[in-house]
Design a protein around this motif. Sequence first.
Motif, PDB file in Angstrom:
ATOM      1  N   GLY A   1      18.392   2.144 -23.180  1.00  0.00           N
ATOM      2  CA  GLY A   1      17.733   0.848 -23.066  1.00  0.00           C
ATOM      3  C   GLY A   1      16.362   0.933 -22.437  1.00  0.00           C
ATOM      4  N   MET A   2      16.036   2.094 -21.850  1.00  0.00           N
ATOM      5  CA  MET A   2      14.708   2.293 -21.274  1.00  0.00           C
ATOM      6  C   MET A   2      13.687   2.442 -22.401  1.00  0.00           C
ATOM      7  N   THR A   3      12.455   2.087 -22.134  1.00  0.00           N
ATOM      8  CA  THR A   3      11.383   2.264 -23.103  1.00  0.00           C
ATOM      9  C   THR A   3      11.359   3.707 -23.602  1.00  0.00           C
ATOM     10  N   GLY A   4      11.418   3.879 -24.902  1.00  0.00           N
ATOM     11  CA  GLY A   4      11.410   5.211 -25.489  1.00  0.00           C
ATOM     12  C   GLY A   4      12.776   5.836 -25.655  1.00  0.00           C
ATOM     13  N   GLN A   5      13.829   5.154 -25.173  1.00  0.00           N
ATOM     14  CA  GLN A   5      15.199   5.639 -25.290  1.00  0.00           C
ATOM     15  C   GLN A   5      15.982   4.773 -26.278  1.00  0.00           C
ATOM     16  N   PRO A   6      17.064   5.311 -26.832  1.00  0.00           N
ATOM     17  CA  PRO A   6      17.905   4.470 -27.695  1.00  0.00           C
ATOM     18  C   PRO A   6      18.498   3.319 -26.896  1.00  0.00           C
TER      19      PRO A   6
ATOM     20  N   ALA B   1      12.073  -0.137 -16.769  1.00  0.00           N
ATOM     21  CA  ALA B   1      11.058  -0.337 -17.811  1.00  0.00           C
ATOM     22  C   ALA B   1      11.739  -0.293 -19.180  1.00  0.00           C
ATOM     23  N   PRO B   2      11.922  -1.447 -19.804  1.00  0.00           N
ATOM     24  CA  PRO B   2      11.486  -2.776 -19.364  1.00  0.00           C
ATOM     25  C   PRO B   2      12.394  -3.318 -18.260  1.00  0.00           C
ATOM     26  N   LEU B   3      11.886  -4.263 -17.507  1.00  0.00           N
ATOM     27  CA  LEU B   3      12.680  -4.825 -16.425  1.00  0.00           C
ATOM     28  C   LEU B   3      13.800  -5.711 -16.971  1.00  0.00           C
ATOM     29  N   GLU B   4      13.480  -6.504 -17.987  1.00  0.00           N
ATOM     30  CA  GLU B   4      14.516  -7.282 -18.653  1.00  0.00           C
ATOM     31  C   GLU B   4      14.962  -6.500 -19.879  1.00  0.00           C
ATOM     32  N   THR B   5      16.030  -5.758 -19.734  1.00  0.00           N
ATOM     33  CA  THR B   5      16.543  -4.939 -20.824  1.00  0.00           C
ATOM     34  C   THR B   5      17.349  -5.803 -21.795  1.00  0.00           C
ATOM     35  N   PRO B   6      17.600  -5.287 -23.002  1.00  0.00           N
ATOM     36  CA  PRO B   6      18.467  -6.024 -23.927  1.00  0.00           C
ATOM     37  C   PRO B   6      19.841  -6.321 -23.322  1.00  0.00           C
TER      38      PRO B   6
ATOM     39  N   GLY C   1      16.831  -3.533 -12.389  1.00  0.00           N
ATOM     40  CA  GLY C   1      16.588  -2.223 -11.799  1.00  0.00           C
ATOM     41  C   GLY C   1      15.679  -2.222 -10.592  1.00  0.00           C
ATOM     42  N   LEU C   2      14.796  -3.211 -10.459  1.00  0.00           N
ATOM     43  CA  LEU C   2      13.941  -3.251  -9.277  1.00  0.00           C
ATOM     44  C   LEU C   2      14.754  -3.477  -8.010  1.00  0.00           C
ATOM     45  N   SER C   3      15.894  -4.126  -8.124  1.00  0.00           N
ATOM     46  CA  SER C   3      16.728  -4.378  -6.943  1.00  0.00           C
ATOM     47  C   SER C   3      17.159  -3.072  -6.295  1.00  0.00           C
ATOM     48  N   MET C   4      17.634  -2.130  -7.102  1.00  0.00           N
ATOM     49  CA  MET C   4      18.040  -0.825  -6.572  1.00  0.00           C
ATOM     50  C   MET C   4      16.833  -0.038  -6.087  1.00  0.00           C
ATOM     51  N   LEU C   5      15.751  -0.070  -6.856  1.00  0.00           N
ATOM     52  CA  LEU C   5      14.554   0.680  -6.494  1.00  0.00           C
ATOM     53  C   LEU C   5      14.011   0.233  -5.140  1.00  0.00           C
ATOM     54  N   ILE C   6      13.898  -1.074  -4.944  1.00  0.00           N
ATOM     55  CA  ILE C   6      13.383  -1.600  -3.678  1.00  0.00           C
ATOM     56  C   ILE C   6      14.392  -1.376  -2.560  1.00  0.00           C
ATOM     57  N   GLY C   7      15.668  -1.536  -2.859  1.00  0.00           N
ATOM     58  CA  GLY C   7      16.696  -1.352  -1.837  1.00  0.00           C
ATOM     59  C   GLY C   7      16.745   0.065  -1.293  1.00  0.00           C
ATOM     60  N   GLN C   8      16.666   1.056  -2.188  1.00  0.00           N
ATOM     61  CA  GLN C   8      16.696   2.441  -1.705  1.00  0.00           C
ATOM     62  C   GLN C   8      15.425   2.776  -0.942  1.00  0.00           C
ATOM     63  N   ALA C   9      14.300   2.188  -1.357  1.00  0.00           N
ATOM     64  CA  ALA C   9      13.045   2.413  -0.643  1.00  0.00           C
ATOM     65  C   ALA C   9      13.091   1.803   0.754  1.00  0.00           C
TER      66      ALA C   9
ATOM     67  N   ARG D   1       7.663  -7.689  -5.922  1.00  0.00           N
ATOM     68  CA  ARG D   1       8.015  -7.695  -7.334  1.00  0.00           C
ATOM     69  C   ARG D   1       6.832  -8.082  -8.208  1.00  0.00           C
ATOM     70  N   ARG D   2       6.033  -9.036  -7.733  1.00  0.00           N
ATOM     71  CA  ARG D   2       4.853  -9.436  -8.505  1.00  0.00           C
ATOM     72  C   ARG D   2       3.898  -8.260  -8.656  1.00  0.00           C
ATOM     73  N   ILE D   3       3.686  -7.529  -7.552  1.00  0.00           N
ATOM     74  CA  ILE D   3       2.782  -6.378  -7.574  1.00  0.00           C
ATOM     75  C   ILE D   3       3.311  -5.291  -8.512  1.00  0.00           C
ATOM     76  N   LEU D   4       4.614  -5.038  -8.458  1.00  0.00           N
ATOM     77  CA  LEU D   4       5.195  -3.967  -9.249  1.00  0.00           C
ATOM     78  C   LEU D   4       5.231  -4.268 -10.739  1.00  0.00           C
TER      79      LEU D   4
END
Length: 285
Positions: free
Chosen positions: A204-209, A230-235, A250-258, A280-283
């Motif tokens: 579901g990622m850009t460039g992936q099946p 990427a994309p943030l709103e996946t199918p 996915g940003l939830s996990m990314l920001i949480g681990q950071a 989130r707006r910046i990212l």
Amino acid sequence: MTRYAHVIGDPIAQSKSPTIHNHWIKVLGLDAHYDREHVTAGELADYLARQGDDPQWAGCNVTMPHKLAVMEHLDRLDPLAERIGAVNTVVRESDGSLTGFNTDAVGFLEPLADDLAKPHYFRMARVLGTGGAARAIVAGLLEQCITVVLAGRDPAKARAMLDELDPGGQHHVAPLNHFADATDFEFDDREGCFDLVVNASPLGMTGQPPLQLDFSHVPPGSVVYDIVTAPLETPLLRGAQDRGFRTVDGLSMLIGQAAAAFEKFFGVSPPRGDGDTELRRILTQ
């Protein structure tokens, strides 16, 4: 005496970590900075030895392909990182020693904290994917007394992962394509239960099946979580929202681990009082 930290990997230009950490540093007004550092496999040992000698270096986040290799160069491992078998955060202690952590599991669970604080008759997660991210996610779910159904292209790999992380646990495996076709299975009463469906793969990622999931496999009231950024709103998330399911992106996990790493590096909690709206707006701009 400016404190600083890095994110290391090969390649590294794509990492969003500097944007996240430097946003928090700016908001807090810290005398600190966070940068990317391109480190190849052959440079890893020298990098850690050199940085470990600098008392202003707080540590580093570790991305591919070093999450496994970095472990042999550390003085100690946090128990969860040891259990997961991968490190994504290295912290320089006050005595100059290096400790390895894995904040992926904590970051993944963070947006589910309110759900997991409640009592349930039963908790089940259907996790799609058997890579490194899935391993951290499954380890975190197991700590929350969640029964896991782990699906992968190779069910034997899925079974080996579950048997290693929770020997004797009553968990299940399935081939990934099991979830692609519709099912007429009738779910029992989900009142008082917690159900989670997680895409822990790059599908579901850009460039992936695309991820092939028929929503007849998703129990009523489930939370649908996709770690793809990427994309943030996946199918998957769009389809879940159209059917009335609550979703986590996915940003939830990314920001949480950071956030967990930031506190280890700089000794303060990151500013998140706005629910990460500005970050989130910046990212995503």
